[in-house]
Design a protein around this motif. Structure first.
Motif, short mmCIF file in Angstrom:
data_model
loop_
_atom_site.label_atom_id
_atom_site.label_comp_id
_atom_site.label_asym_id
_atom_site.label_seq_id
_atom_site.Cartn_x
_atom_site.Cartn_y
_atom_site.Cartn_z
N GLN A 156 3.09 -50.12 56.19
CA GLN A 156 3.86 -48.94 57.54
C GLN A 156 2.49 -49.08 59.06
OE1 GLN A 156 6.92 -46.66 57.41
NE2 GLN A 156 8.65 -48.04 56.27
N SER A 157 1.66 -48.52 57.86
CA SER A 157 0.51 -47.88 58.80
C SER A 157 -0.63 -49.01 58.90
CB SER A 157 -0.04 -46.45 58.21
OG SER A 157 -0.99 -46.21 56.74
N SER A 169 8.19 -47.75 65.23
CA SER A 169 7.21 -46.72 65.07
C SER A 169 5.86 -46.75 65.67
CB SER A 169 6.75 -47.16 63.28
OG SER A 169 6.00 -48.16 63.88
N GLU A 170 5.49 -45.50 66.88
CA GLU A 170 4.55 -45.16 67.92
C GLU A 170 3.19 -45.52 67.12
OE1 GLU A 170 3.78 -41.98 68.87
OE2 GLU A 170 6.18 -41.55 69.74
N HIS A 171 2.57 -46.10 66.48
CA HIS A 171 1.29 -46.33 65.67
C HIS A 171 1.65 -48.18 65.83
CE1 HIS A 171 -1.73 -47.46 62.78
NE2 HIS A 171 -1.50 -48.56 62.21
N PHE A 172 2.56 -48.70 66.04
CA PHE A 172 2.29 -50.17 65.66
C PHE A 172 2.37 -50.78 67.28
CE2 PHE A 172 5.12 -54.20 66.61
CZ PHE A 172 4.86 -54.88 65.75
N TRP A 173 3.18 -49.92 67.77
CA TRP A 173 3.25 -50.35 69.67
C TRP A 173 1.59 -49.59 70.06
CZ3 TRP A 173 6.30 -53.76 70.35
CH2 TRP A 173 7.52 -53.92 70.23
N ARG A 205 0.39 -58.27 67.37
CA ARG A 205 1.61 -57.66 67.38
C ARG A 205 2.95 -58.93 67.85
NH1 ARG A 205 0.64 -52.84 70.15
NH2 ARG A 205 0.02 -54.21 71.60
N ASN A 206 2.26 -59.71 68.57
CA ASN A 206 3.01 -60.41 69.08
C ASN A 206 3.60 -61.80 67.77
OD1 ASN A 206 3.82 -59.69 71.35
ND2 ASN A 206 1.84 -61.43 72.04
N TRP A 207 2.09 -61.89 66.78
CA TRP A 207 2.00 -62.40 66.18
C TRP A 207 3.17 -61.99 64.63
CZ3 TRP A 207 -3.19 -63.89 63.10
CH2 TRP A 207 -3.30 -64.87 64.46
N VAL A 208 3.82 -60.58 64.55
CA VAL A 208 4.29 -59.55 63.95
C VAL A 208 6.18 -59.96 64.40
CG1 VAL A 208 5.45 -57.25 63.40
CG2 VAL A 208 3.00 -57.71 63.49
#
Length: 574
Positions: A132-133, A171-175, A186-189
């Protein structure tokens, strides 16, 4: 040194050859990694080690002008770690070997991770919390591994995977992750998550459990609010939308809605899709809210599915799906509709009634395939008798008398590709179509663009049972332009083949057509269709059309094609 240098060169060439072979074998073995076979993994890693040596020193490039990303460890080494250890390694990995190309940093490690996940998806699905991180790059490769595994019919815990996707999306970490190399991983995810839901819902035999549909819907609603649009022109819509993050999300929403409809036990069969998805699509029909061309293209391409989901919604919103007041969005939607396989009378009538086909006939579509599909729709409607050439307001009449050489070329091709096995419905339409098309084209016969259509029009001779005087006149004009336009070889080949059939019925007319073939192409026929020409001329002699057969032989001989000399000798009078 004179003796040593050739030896060194030989050794260097052998090393380069070995590395080249290693790269080719690694590429081939990579496709078999999903089997999980240890011998395959061992062989792959052996060649992988050879390929990841200094490519500059070896002189070997994996692709023309490309440098291979660094792979710091192998699948076997990853397999020795726990998921927590793998995540820790991903978080702490620093790449220094390719500082000159920072955009490749981490890519090799990400590829190895995806390959391992693909081979052992459940091994990862059982413990996704550590990931997740990790960086977005590695999260996208993780999802890519699951996607490829599912395509290979492997199974894993979808509840865990969808739960993981949702957890990283909230999650804030992701953004908050920042990128220094210019790539928005991030767009790939986001796009890979959409692809996963699409793949997990499109096939009822190989789909995740229906109890997980609400979770999938929640994820899709996050994705559609966050995925960025990237299509800004109409030039290459099918490919651009397919590769667009936003386009893939919209497509996944349709696949999800169809799965919901097929598995729902609701008694309401007129509105089968989820209310939330219906409301979301309805909101986005306002292009000030949803300005992406991806959405418009998706609506058009998936129109048959939307009709299945909610016929009333489509009918009520047909002019919002295809907004004629907005040229770009209308073109995007109508292009998508035309490019969907097949033609259905229900849509043909609906769109015709609202003037969309008429608008399309006067629209310049940049994509030639879209133009050809438009012609295909209209000609199919004519063959099925939903159009008539006598009606000047009808689509087939407007198509022909538009005088647009691109549209007329599409019509010529439409009938030509049916010449090998024409149905009775097609045969009935050929002569009136030929007459009308020839009338328009011959009026512009001095213009190159129209000559390009007149020439292949001669292929229609394969669609008729008998050459009459009218057809003969058309053919004589068309065949004179064979050597003036590109692609004539295919047309000439089709004409020669068709004339073999007609020489048995109307030999004299076939002879007249032969005498109209441009002299510059006679030598070409000797190289490509010698047997067909010889057989046709023999038939002319047998049917006692000696004068015309002789004239044909003379023309070929004058052009330097002497192969008819033996045929001529066979039929000399004793």
């Amino acid at each position: 040194m004179d003796r040593i240098n050739p030896v060194l060169t030989s050794i260097e060439n052998d090393e380069r050859r070995a590395k080249s072979i290693a790269y080719s074998r690694r590429k081939w073995l990579s496709k078999l990694l999903k089997t999980g076979n240890e011998k395959i993994i061992d062989a792959y890693e052996k060649y992988d080690r050879l390929c990841t040596e200094d490519t500059e020193n070896s002189g070997i490039m994996p692709k023309s002008g490309a440098v291979a990303p660094v792979k710091p460890l192998t699948i076997r080494e990853l397999a020795k770690m726990s998921n927590a250890q793998i995540a820790d390694y991903l978080n702490n990995y620093q790449e220094t070997e390719i500082i000159s190309m920072p955009f490749l940093a981490g890519r090799g490690l990400a590829d190895t991770l995806a390959e391992y996940v693909e081979s052992k998806p459940q091994r990862f699905a059982g413990d996704l919390l550590p990931f997740q991180s990790v960086r977005n790059l590695y999260q996208s490769s993780l999802l890519r591994g699951f996607l490829n595994a599912w395509k290979d019919k492997k199974t894993f815990d979808w509840a865990a995977l969808l739960g993981f996707i949702r957890s990283i999306l909230v999650s804030e970490h992701f953004w908050n992750e920042q990128y220094e190399d210019g790539f928005n991983y991030r767009n790939w995810v986001l796009s890979t998550a959409a692809d996963l839901i699409a793949e997990g819902t499109k096939d009822d035999i190989h789909a995740f459990d229906t109890q997980l549909l609400p979770l999938a819907e929640e994820i899709l609603l996050i994705l559609v609010d966050q995925a960025q649009q990237s299509v800004s022109t109409l030039d290459n819509l099918p490919t651009d939308v397919l590769n667009s993050d936003r386009g893939r999300v919209f497509s996944a929403m349709v696949d999800y809605a169809l799965r919901f409809a097929r598995t729902s036990k609701s008694e309401y069969t007129d509105c089968r899709w989820p209310y939330v998805i219906r409301a979301d699509f309805t909101k986005r029909l306002d292009r000030s809210i949803e300005p992406s061309l991806e959405f418009s293209y998706t609506l058009g391409f998936h129109l048959p599915y939307l009709m299945y989901l909610d016929k009333e919604w489509v009918h009520l919103n047909i002019n919002r799906i295809f907004p004629q007041q907005d040229e770009d969005h209308w073109q995007a939607a109508f292009s998508g509709y035309l490019l969907h396989p097949g033609v259905r009378e229900e849509f043909h009538s609906l769109l015709k009634a609202h003037g969309h086909y008429q608008r399309a006939l006067s629209t310049h579509f940049a994509d030639a395939e879209v133009r050809n599909k438009l012609v295909n729709h209209i000609c199919t409607g004519w063959i099925e008798d939903s159009e008539t050439l006598d009606d000047k307001t009808g689509l087939i009449y407007q198509l022909i008398y538009s005088g647009n050489p691109n549209l007329l070329a599409g019509m010529v091709y439409f009938f030509s590709e049916r010449a090998d096995n024409p149905s009775d419905k097609v045969k009935v339409k050929v002569i009136p179509a030929w007459r009308a098309v020839f009338e328009v084209l011959s009026a512009h016969r001095d213009e190159t663009e129209y000559q390009k259509v007149l020439s292949p029009l001669s292929q229609w001779i394969g669609l008729i049972d008998k050459i009459d005087d009218e057809v003969l006149a058309w053919i004589k004009v068309s065949i004179n332009y064979l050597d003036k336009v590109p692609g004539y070889a295919f047309t000439l080949s089709k004409v020669i083949e068709a004339l073999q059939k007609h020489v048995l019925i109307t030999p004299e007319k076939v002879g007249e057509i032969y005498l109209e073939i441009p002299e510059s192409e006679l030598w070409f026929l000797e190289q490509t269709q010698k047997n067909e020409v010889e057989e046709t001329v023999r038939t002319l002699y047998k049917k006692r059309h000696n004068a015309i057969a002789e004239a044909i032989c003379e023309r070929f001989a004058k052009a330097g094609a002497l192969f008819l000399r033996s045929v001529r000798e066979e039929h000399k009078k004793p």
